[in-house]
Design a protein around this motif. Structure first.
Motif, PDB file in Angstrom:
ATOM      1  N   ILE A  54       0.884  -1.163   0.000  1.00  0.00           N
ATOM      2  CA  ILE A  54       0.000   0.000   0.000  1.00  0.00           C
ATOM      3  C   ILE A  54       0.924   1.215   0.000  1.00  0.00           C
ATOM      4  O   ILE A  54       1.635   1.454   0.983  1.00  0.00           O
ATOM      5  N   LEU A  55       0.958   1.951  -1.099  1.00  0.00           N
ATOM      6  CA  LEU A  55       1.831   3.113  -1.217  1.00  0.00           C
ATOM      7  C   LEU A  55       1.205   4.318  -0.523  1.00  0.00           C
ATOM      8  O   LEU A  55      -0.013   4.406  -0.369  1.00  0.00           O
ATOM      9  N   ASN A  56       2.048   5.254  -0.103  1.00  0.00           N
ATOM     10  CA  ASN A  56       1.642   6.438   0.676  1.00  0.00           C
ATOM     11  C   ASN A  56       1.097   6.040   2.046  1.00  0.00           C
ATOM     12  O   ASN A  56       0.174   6.678   2.570  1.00  0.00           O
ATOM     13  N   ALA A  57       1.666   4.981   2.610  1.00  0.00           N
ATOM     14  CA  ALA A  57       1.298   4.512   3.953  1.00  0.00           C
ATOM     15  C   ALA A  57       2.549   4.012   4.657  1.00  0.00           C
ATOM     16  O   ALA A  57       3.409   3.379   4.043  1.00  0.00           O
ATOM     17  N   LYS A  58       2.638   4.286   5.965  1.00  0.00           N
ATOM     18  CA  LYS A  58       3.801   3.882   6.766  1.00  0.00           C
ATOM     19  C   LYS A  58       3.307   3.488   8.155  1.00  0.00           C
ATOM     20  O   LYS A  58       2.476   4.164   8.750  1.00  0.00           O
ATOM     21  N   VAL A  59       3.817   2.378   8.697  1.00  0.00           N
ATOM     22  CA  VAL A  59       3.474   1.936  10.047  1.00  0.00           C
ATOM     23  C   VAL A  59       4.035   2.948  11.051  1.00  0.00           C
ATOM     24  O   VAL A  59       5.193   3.338  10.954  1.00  0.00           O
ATOM     25  N   THR A  60       3.210   3.380  12.017  1.00  0.00           N
ATOM     26  CA  THR A  60       3.684   4.331  13.033  1.00  0.00           C
ATOM     27  C   THR A  60       3.758   3.741  14.425  1.00  0.00           C
ATOM     28  O   THR A  60       4.408   4.316  15.296  1.00  0.00           O
ATOM     29  N   THR A  61       3.080   2.609  14.674  1.00  0.00           N
ATOM     30  CA  THR A  61       3.134   1.967  15.991  1.00  0.00           C
ATOM     31  C   THR A  61       3.149   0.455  15.832  1.00  0.00           C
ATOM     32  O   THR A  61       2.846  -0.066  14.768  1.00  0.00           O
ATOM     33  N   THR A  62       3.438  -0.227  16.904  1.00  0.00           N
ATOM     34  CA  THR A  62       3.323  -1.675  16.891  1.00  0.00           C
ATOM     35  C   THR A  62       1.847  -2.050  16.993  1.00  0.00           C
ATOM     36  O   THR A  62       1.013  -1.246  17.375  1.00  0.00           O
ATOM     37  N   THR A  63       1.532  -3.289  16.638  1.00  0.00           N
ATOM     38  CA  THR A  63       0.157  -3.777  16.735  1.00  0.00           C
ATOM     39  C   THR A  63      -0.301  -3.732  18.188  1.00  0.00           C
ATOM     40  O   THR A  63       0.487  -3.949  19.103  1.00  0.00           O
ATOM     41  N   GLY A  64      -1.581  -3.455  18.384  1.00  0.00           N
ATOM     42  CA  GLY A  64      -2.134  -3.347  19.729  1.00  0.00           C
ATOM     43  C   GLY A  64      -2.318  -1.910  20.161  1.00  0.00           C
ATOM     44  O   GLY A  64      -2.837  -1.629  21.227  1.00  0.00           O
ATOM     45  N   THR A  65      -1.900  -0.974  19.323  1.00  0.00           N
ATOM     46  CA  THR A  65      -2.105   0.443  19.589  1.00  0.00           C
ATOM     47  C   THR A  65      -2.968   0.982  18.476  1.00  0.00           C
ATOM     48  O   THR A  65      -2.613   0.831  17.307  1.00  0.00           O
ATOM     49  N   PRO A  66      -4.111   1.533  18.722  1.00  0.00           N
ATOM     50  CA  PRO A  66      -4.649   1.977  19.998  1.00  0.00           C
ATOM     51  C   PRO A  66      -5.378   0.887  20.791  1.00  0.00           C
ATOM     52  O   PRO A  66      -5.704   1.095  21.948  1.00  0.00           O
ATOM     53  N   SER A  67      -5.658  -0.288  20.159  1.00  0.00           N
ATOM     54  CA  SER A  67      -6.291  -1.382  20.897  1.00  0.00           C
ATOM     55  C   SER A  67      -5.958  -2.706  20.205  1.00  0.00           C
ATOM     56  O   SER A  67      -5.393  -2.731  19.114  1.00  0.00           O
ATOM     57  N   THR A  68      -6.335  -3.805  20.827  1.00  0.00           N
ATOM     58  CA  THR A  68      -6.041  -5.130  20.307  1.00  0.00           C
ATOM     59  C   THR A  68      -6.534  -5.280  18.872  1.00  0.00           C
ATOM     60  O   THR A  68      -7.660  -4.923  18.561  1.00  0.00           O
ATOM     61  N   GLY A  69      -5.673  -5.809  18.015  1.00  0.00           N
ATOM     62  CA  GLY A  69      -6.047  -6.070  16.635  1.00  0.00           C
ATOM     63  C   GLY A  69      -5.932  -4.874  15.709  1.00  0.00           C
ATOM     64  O   GLY A  69      -6.225  -4.984  14.521  1.00  0.00           O
ATOM     65  N   LEU A  70      -5.506  -3.728  16.244  1.00  0.00           N
ATOM     66  CA  LEU A  70      -5.343  -2.527  15.430  1.00  0.00           C
ATOM     67  C   LEU A  70      -3.907  -2.038  15.498  1.00  0.00           C
ATOM     68  O   LEU A  70      -3.200  -2.294  16.469  1.00  0.00           O
ATOM     69  N   GLY A  71      -3.495  -1.335  14.473  1.00  0.00           N
ATOM     70  CA  GLY A  71      -2.203  -0.663  14.451  1.00  0.00           C
ATOM     71  C   GLY A  71      -2.396   0.698  13.820  1.00  0.00           C
ATOM     72  O   GLY A  71      -3.326   0.902  13.042  1.00  0.00           O
ATOM     73  N   LEU A  72      -1.541   1.637  14.166  1.00  0.00           N
ATOM     74  CA  LEU A  72      -1.631   2.975  13.582  1.00  0.00           C
ATOM     75  C   LEU A  72      -0.709   3.074  12.384  1.00  0.00           C
ATOM     76  O   LEU A  72       0.448   2.647  12.438  1.00  0.00           O
ATOM     77  N   ILE A  73      -1.245   3.630  11.304  1.00  0.00           N
ATOM     78  CA  ILE A  73      -0.439   3.914  10.130  1.00  0.00           C
ATOM     79  C   ILE A  73      -0.676   5.361   9.728  1.00  0.00           C
ATOM     80  O   ILE A  73      -1.740   5.919   9.979  1.00  0.00           O
ATOM     81  N   GLU A  74       0.346   5.964   9.143  1.00  0.00           N
ATOM     82  CA  GLU A  74       0.198   7.309   8.599  1.00  0.00           C
ATOM     83  C   GLU A  74      -0.096   7.167   7.117  1.00  0.00           C
ATOM     84  O   GLU A  74       0.628   6.470   6.396  1.00  0.00           O
ATOM     85  N   ILE A  75      -1.190   7.805   6.662  1.00  0.00           N
ATOM     86  CA  ILE A  75      -1.597   7.673   5.269  1.00  0.00           C
ATOM     87  C   ILE A  75      -1.734   9.045   4.611  1.00  0.00           C
ATOM     88  O   ILE A  75      -2.031  10.039   5.273  1.00  0.00           O
ATOM     89  N   ASN A  76      -1.499   9.058   3.313  1.00  0.00           N
ATOM     90  CA  ASN A  76      -1.698  10.264   2.513  1.00  0.00           C
ATOM     91  C   ASN A  76      -2.278   9.829   1.171  1.00  0.00           C
ATOM     92  O   ASN A  76      -1.554   9.562   0.222  1.00  0.00           O
ATOM     93  N   ARG A  77      -3.594   9.653   1.144  1.00  0.00           N
ATOM     94  CA  ARG A  77      -4.311   9.154  -0.031  1.00  0.00           C
ATOM     95  C   ARG A  77      -3.648   7.879  -0.571  1.00  0.00           C
ATOM     96  O   ARG A  77      -3.161   7.838  -1.697  1.00  0.00           O
TER      97      ARG A  77
END
Length: 164
Positions: free
Chosen positions: A133-156
């Motif tokens: 997935i281009l224009n996306a980067k992982v910003t946290t480990t899995t479990g943040t903000p909750s179980t089964g989720l991860g934060l990514i930074e996206i720009n379209r």
């Protein structure tokens, strides 16, 4: 997440709400802010079966339709569901900013984002040819903000597509 729409028009459906009534033109884009995650952009689309908060979807901005992102890669733009916006419902999908996405496997901050093999609508950081997935980067480990989720930074973000 508690996003507040900042686009200077009144009467928008809440970012985290789903409705059986179409309240805006499909493909409408608004800006909104969250006290924790900052600013982002969101597109108004029709839902699809099995969508949950954090599902990654492929979308058609002209038709306003969605489909869970395939586990085998794809072509076109992707967005993140802000509600359990299932079939015959309407809601918002994030296209820029910090997004909480379905990510059941461990990920490393700073890694590239890929479709998760065998799990449509989910992501991973394991490199698979044609599934980035281009224009996306992982910003946290899995479990943040909750179980089964991860934060990514996206720009379209969009699918990488076929690799020859």
């Amino acid at each position: 997440m508690a996003y507040t729409i900042t686009t200077p028009l009144a009467g928008f459906q809440g970012i985290a709400l789903t409705d059986t009534t179409q309240n805006h033109a499909l493909g409408t884009i608004v800006q909104a802010t969250d006290p924790t995650y900052g600013a982002g952009e969101f597109i108004y689309l029709k839902g699809i079966a099995s969508t949950v908060v954090g599902s990654m979807v492929d979308y058609d901005s002209y038709l306003g339709t969605t489909a869970l992102s395939p586990a085998t890669g794809g072509v076109g733009p992707v967005a993140v569901a802000m509600s359990a916006n299932v079939a015959s419902q309407y809601g918002w999908y994030q296209i820029t900013g910090i997004a909480a996405v379905k990510a059941p496997n461990a990920m490393v901050a700073g890694a590239d984002v890929f479709s998760l093999a065998a799990t449509p609508g989910s992501i991973d950081d394991a490199a698979v040819n044609g599934e980035q997935i281009l224009n996306a980067k992982v910003t946290t480990t899995t479990g943040t903000p909750s179980t089964g989720l991860g934060l990514i930074e996206i720009n379209r973000p969009f699918h990488q597509g076929q690799i020859l």
